[in-house]
Scaffold this active site. Sequence first.
Site, PDB file in Angstrom:
ATOM      1  N   CYS A  92       0.862  -1.180   0.000  1.00  0.00           N
ATOM      2  CA  CYS A  92       0.000   0.000   0.000  1.00  0.00           C
ATOM      3  C   CYS A  92       0.897   1.228   0.000  1.00  0.00           C
ATOM      4  O   CYS A  92       1.734   1.374   0.898  1.00  0.00           O
ATOM      5  CB  CYS A  92      -0.901  -0.010   1.235  1.00  0.00           C
ATOM      6  SG  CYS A  92      -1.883   1.490   1.482  1.00  0.00           S
ATOM      7  N   ASN A  93       0.745   2.095  -0.983  1.00  0.00           N
ATOM      8  CA  ASN A  93       1.588   3.289  -1.052  1.00  0.00           C
ATOM      9  C   ASN A  93       1.379   4.201   0.137  1.00  0.00           C
ATOM     10  O   ASN A  93       2.334   4.745   0.715  1.00  0.00           O
ATOM     11  CB  ASN A  93       1.302   4.054  -2.343  1.00  0.00           C
ATOM     12  CG  ASN A  93       1.708   3.281  -3.577  1.00  0.00           C
ATOM     13  OD1 ASN A  93       0.947   2.452  -4.064  1.00  0.00           O
ATOM     14  ND2 ASN A  93       2.903   3.523  -4.087  1.00  0.00           N
ATOM     15  N   CYS A 205      -0.770   4.124  -6.550  1.00  0.00           N
ATOM     16  CA  CYS A 205      -1.562   3.414  -5.540  1.00  0.00           C
ATOM     17  C   CYS A 205      -1.715   1.988  -6.042  1.00  0.00           C
ATOM     18  O   CYS A 205      -1.962   1.772  -7.237  1.00  0.00           O
ATOM     19  CB  CYS A 205      -2.932   4.082  -5.362  1.00  0.00           C
ATOM     20  SG  CYS A 205      -4.101   3.147  -4.336  1.00  0.00           S
ATOM     21  N   HIS A 207      -4.034  -0.003  -5.826  1.00  0.00           N
ATOM     22  CA  HIS A 207      -5.350  -0.285  -6.403  1.00  0.00           C
ATOM     23  C   HIS A 207      -5.386   0.021  -7.910  1.00  0.00           C
ATOM     24  O   HIS A 207      -6.108  -0.631  -8.668  1.00  0.00           O
ATOM     25  CB  HIS A 207      -6.432   0.574  -5.727  1.00  0.00           C
ATOM     26  CG  HIS A 207      -6.856   0.103  -4.379  1.00  0.00           C
ATOM     27  ND1 HIS A 207      -6.078   0.255  -3.262  1.00  0.00           N
ATOM     28  CD2 HIS A 207      -7.994  -0.509  -3.962  1.00  0.00           C
ATOM     29  CE1 HIS A 207      -6.716  -0.239  -2.213  1.00  0.00           C
ATOM     30  NE2 HIS A 207      -7.886  -0.711  -2.608  1.00  0.00           N
TER      31      HIS A 207
END
Length: 290
Positions: A92-93, A205, A207
């Site tokens: 996760c960034n 990100c 995602h």
Amino acid sequence: MPRASSAAFRSALPDALHPRADAPIGIFDSGIGGLSVLRHVRALLPHEELLYFADSGFAPYGEKPEAVIVQRALAIAAFLFRFHVKALVVACNTATAAAIAALREHYPELLVVGVEPGLKPAAALTRNGTVGVLATAGTLASEKFLKLQQQVAEATQVNFLLQPCNGLADQIEKGEIRSRDTAQLVARYVAPLIAQHADTLVLGCTHYPFVETLVREAAGTGVQIVDTGEPVARQLQRLLSQRGLLRTENDADTLSAYTSGSRSALSTAFQRLLALEPPVEAVAAAVGPN
């Protein structure tokens, strides 16, 4: 190593000083975005046992205060550490930017690998010196990111255009990978970057790789896209090899998943995004309150 049970994680004690090659690797994200990293880790390290934690009950991270993200990251790491993990991937960034220093301080013997927006590879790819960065507001405002941006910009003279993408990770969490609303949101964020002549876009990100097709459609031809999932997997492989912790064979189940949110939602995400059906357990109470 067989999949640990709920009773196991309540009773097991970490053994950070003597990690074993056959110990699992923990990977976590605020939700399903980290699956974009997990797929690269599985491809590069097929014999490793992986434990994935989706903190979907507390997603999204991008708009939360940094102190809250640090608290969540430490709680999840403590949960995964009970399985004697030999490495932890912060997939996760936003969590990397906010919490990786705290994780390394709390677990100095644990191999901790984070993700960061691919500014360096983007700077090497750009032809006109203008790179757009799509990320959460939390990532773009973090001290870690701003320091990286300054270092790369000074070294390469590349102009980085920063675009916070509020709501985009939420759409992906909801499974709206190709919906009209998601496409409109992506177009809204990409258009200003293209208008300022960015010829390279960074998916900042974890995602966002799941909507890369929408990003490419919005950006048009000739724009290069940078996803950092594969470099994270290579870095993990390198560090495990250095420590003699690579696993070279494994006949057991190699993937288990946990979530602070909906078990069925995470199962569906695995099926839809990776065509996988690992066992999934909801463990919100085990991780503790926010």
